[in-house]
Design an enzyme around this catalytic site. Structure first.
Site, PDB file in Angstrom:
ATOM      1  N   ASP A  26      18.895 -18.055  -8.833  1.00  0.00           N
ATOM      2  CA  ASP A  26      18.491 -18.957  -7.762  1.00  0.00           C
ATOM      3  C   ASP A  26      17.314 -18.361  -6.977  1.00  0.00           C
ATOM      4  OD1 ASP A  26      19.305 -21.296  -6.110  1.00  0.00           O
ATOM      5  OD2 ASP A  26      19.725 -19.784  -4.589  1.00  0.00           O
ATOM      6  N   GLU A  59      14.645  -5.591 -13.124  1.00  0.00           N
ATOM      7  CA  GLU A  59      15.951  -4.901 -13.061  1.00  0.00           C
ATOM      8  C   GLU A  59      17.077  -5.841 -13.509  1.00  0.00           C
ATOM      9  OE1 GLU A  59      16.992  -1.782 -11.485  1.00  0.00           O
ATOM     10  OE2 GLU A  59      14.914  -1.132 -11.602  1.00  0.00           O
ATOM     11  N   HIS A  83      19.638 -30.843  -8.929  1.00  0.00           N
ATOM     12  CA  HIS A  83      20.510 -31.129  -7.779  1.00  0.00           C
ATOM     13  C   HIS A  83      19.782 -31.039  -6.440  1.00  0.00           C
ATOM     14  CE1 HIS A  83      20.140 -26.882  -8.149  1.00  0.00           C
ATOM     15  NE2 HIS A  83      20.721 -26.703  -6.977  1.00  0.00           N
ATOM     16  N   ASP A  84      18.491 -30.751  -6.474  1.00  0.00           N
ATOM     17  CA  ASP A  84      17.718 -30.627  -5.225  1.00  0.00           C
ATOM     18  C   ASP A  84      16.701 -31.746  -5.040  1.00  0.00           C
ATOM     19  OD1 ASP A  84      18.948 -28.234  -4.476  1.00  0.00           O
ATOM     20  OD2 ASP A  84      17.536 -27.034  -5.645  1.00  0.00           O
ATOM     21  N   ASP A  86      24.950 -20.463 -12.677  1.00  0.00           N
ATOM     22  CA  ASP A  86      24.050 -20.247 -11.555  1.00  0.00           C
ATOM     23  C   ASP A  86      24.457 -18.931 -10.889  1.00  0.00           C
ATOM     24  OD1 ASP A  86      22.108 -21.105  -9.600  1.00  0.00           O
ATOM     25  OD2 ASP A  86      22.740 -23.163 -10.040  1.00  0.00           O
TER      26      ASP A  86
HETATM   27  C1  GLC Z   1      18.107 -23.179  -4.570  1.00  0.00           C
HETATM   28  C2  GLC Z   1      19.181 -24.151  -4.953  1.00  0.00           C
HETATM   29  C3  GLC Z   1      19.492 -24.987  -3.743  1.00  0.00           C
HETATM   30  C4  GLC Z   1      19.979 -24.083  -2.630  1.00  0.00           C
HETATM   31  C5  GLC Z   1      18.975 -22.988  -2.359  1.00  0.00           C
HETATM   32  C6  GLC Z   1      19.559 -21.899  -1.507  1.00  0.00           C
HETATM   33  O1  GLC Z   1      16.915 -23.800  -4.255  1.00  0.00           O
HETATM   34  O2  GLC Z   1      18.779 -24.905  -6.057  1.00  0.00           O
HETATM   35  O3  GLC Z   1      20.438 -25.979  -4.032  1.00  0.00           O
HETATM   36  O4  GLC Z   1      20.179 -24.820  -1.462  1.00  0.00           O
HETATM   37  O5  GLC Z   1      18.556 -22.365  -3.540  1.00  0.00           O
HETATM   38  O6  GLC Z   1      20.464 -21.128  -2.233  1.00  0.00           O
END
Ligand code: GLC
Length: 538
Positions: free
Chosen positions: A201, A250, A331-332, A96
């Protein structure tokens, strides 16, 4: 075929996977010691949520050093060992990477906050308060993703800075070319450490509307109530803004300096916009994430048209060379086993037979449920800031520790874990489920093995088979075909069994049952497909 097209990707939330130091927090050695397990799932790539040094205000998505390892998780040597061991097993690692914002403890922000003329000031987005406001008010009405203003006031220098997540996550300013130069160096750092891919992200957020005008609100007026049924910000000035693709191009150019590196982009947008993130010449993300199955209820009426529509995009220029991808959880969002308890096996059958790379979230293979987080122990800033520690926004619930055994703390740790273990761990754990040949875990393995060893399933074309009108919202049939064979996937989404004439449906005289969600000993052409079950035929 590229590795990211053939792979099954296993997503790990490192804090919750396996603790080897006894501090209640997962670590890199914990992942290393479970590589055998991940391989036994026939997953050959890992997407690892952030492991960088971080004050953990958003659990690693607030990065204070892009070129280090959070000491709670281990050292750079541990990381190099992980990647070496993965490569020796022919596994790939996707890290990530968080280019939209840093931690407020990142040295750039510490510098930037010192004064208006600090050389790092322009790494971030600073604006004067609204003209004439006293006490100071934000420069405009932009809102953050966790609710509340997207601006925080910085007393010492008398300006606001922009952040769409917690105030400790100030947003970077890509209008300043130096920021891109630095971020590219950070990417190279990990590619030089042999990382195979990066998941970028919040990809559509990197560009901000330069007018800094107020956002507009979209309302759905409820005639009866005489007030809006819901109100939504457009977020127009902050999401998918014209120019964001240039920034991503980029980033992609850095990946392309190396052979065989991939970029995945976190994108929650409708297909028409999502597809643009592949790039007109395939020059942006190899994987703009397709969130259909994450966002929508597992209801055939809802998802079938979306699945069909998604694939239609891949038959049109400029996307004919693009590759699809699928995931149910991350994870969200709430856990798939809690969202679709009756159709879990069916959902996996679909995930591993659709065309496109499947991404699976740690613990889903054992049917891990959402955790219960007692009030007062909520850690997720989304839950605390949005004032909803309950069902919708508490992401702690899908981040509870992996359930390895029925021992204390589910074998995750010898100490009290950072989040409570989910209640059902005594039945749902790897150890117990490994010894039961009929368990979800072993079914998952059977399915992933079939996918990994069957070219028609990992690279074949997909076609949708018409079903009788009275079954249209219950029965889903598609085929996967390569130059050697055709497989048919039949899924019964409904609460009632279906009597199927396979010959009439599929136009075939001979077929073989390859795999099914349950034991189906009495298999004939006149076929009884029980509620919530599915089969693969050849
Ligand atoms: C993305 C991630 C999340 C995080 C957000 C801010 O949505 O998956 O977990 O809180 O970005 O970085």
């Amino acid at each position: 075929m590229e590795w990211w097209q053939k792979a099954i990707i296993y997503q790990i939330y490192p804090r919750s996977f396996n603790d080897t130091t006894g501090n209640g927090i997962g670590d890199l050695q914990g992942i290393i010691s479970k590589l055998d397990y991940i391989q036994s799932l026939n997953c050959d790539a890992i997407w690892l949520c952030p492991i960088y040094p971080s004050p953990q205000k958003d659990f690693g998505y607030d990065v204070s050093d892009y070129q280090g390892i959070n000491p709670e998780y281990g050292t750079m040597d541990d990381f190099d060992q992980l990647i070496k061991m993965m490569h020796s097993r022919d596994m790939k690692l996707i890290m990530d990477f968080v280019p939209n914002h840093t931690s407020d403890q990142h040295p750039w922000f510490l510098e930037a906050s010192k004064s208006k003329d600090n050389p790092y000031r322009d790494y971030y987005i600073w604006k004067d308060p609204k003209p004439g406001s006293s006490p100071p008010e934000p420069p405009n009405n932009w809102e953050g993703q966790f609710g509340g203003p997207a601006w925080s006031y910085h007393e010492a220098t008398g300006q606001y800075y922009l952040h769409q997540f917690v105030r400790e996550q100030p947003e970077l300013n890509y209008e300043n070319p130096q920021v891109m130069v630095e971020m590219k160096e950070n990417m190279r750092f990990w590619f030089d450490h042999d990382v195979d891919g990066l998941r970028l992200d919040t990809a559509p957020l990197y560009k901000k509307d330069q007018s800094y005008q107020d956002d507009t609100i979209r309302e759905n007026w409820d005639e009866n109530a005489g007030k809006p049924a819901w109100k939504k910000w457009h977020f127009k000035p902050l999401i998918d803004v014209n120019g964001v693709h240039d920034i991503i191009a980029e980033f992609r150019s850095v990946a392309d300096e190396y052979p065989k590196k991939m970029l995945m982009g976190e994108i929650y947008l409708e297909f028409e916009r999502l597809m643009t993130y592949y790039g007109e010449h395939g020059d942006l993300f190899q994987f703009p994430t397709n969130m259909t199955l994450v966002n929508e209820p597992f209801d055939l009426e809802v998802i079938k048209p979306l699945i069909i529509e998604y694939y239609q995009w891949f038959s049109k220029e400029p996307y004919t060379a693009a590759w699809p991808n699928w995931q149910f959880s991350n994870h969200d969002r709430l856990r798939m086993a809690s969202r679709i308890p009756h159709n879990l096996r069916l959902a996996f059958l679909m995930l591993f037979t659709l065309k496109g790379t499947p991404i699976t979230y740690y613990g889903d293979e054992i049917g891990m449920l959402n955790g219960d987080i007692p009030s007062g122990q909520v850690k997720d800033p989304f839950a605390t800031l949005s004032g909803d520690a309950g069902i919708i926004h508490n992401r702690d619930r899908c981040r509870t520790p992996m359930q390895w055994t029925d021992d204390d703390y589910a074998g995750f740790s010898t100490a009290n874990p950072w989040l409570p273990i989910s209640p059902k761990y005594q039945e749902q754990n790897v150890k117990l489920m490994e010894s039961d040949s009929t368990s979800l875990l072993n079914y998952f393995r059977e399915l992933t093995k079939l996918r990994q060893t069957t070219p028609a399933l990992y690279l074949g074309e997909i076609a949708f088979v018409p079903v009788p009108a009275d079954n249209i919202n219950q029965l889903f049939i598609y085929s996967r075909t390569d130059d050697r064979s055709t497989y048919f996937i039949l899924l019964n989404f409904g609460n009632s069994p279906l009597e199927l004439d396979l010959q009439a449906l599929l136009g075939l005289n001979n077929f073989k049952l390859i795999l099914s969600t349950i034991e189906m000993p009495t298999f004939t052409k006149e076929f009884h497909l029980p509620a919530h079950q599915g089969i693969i035929l050849k």
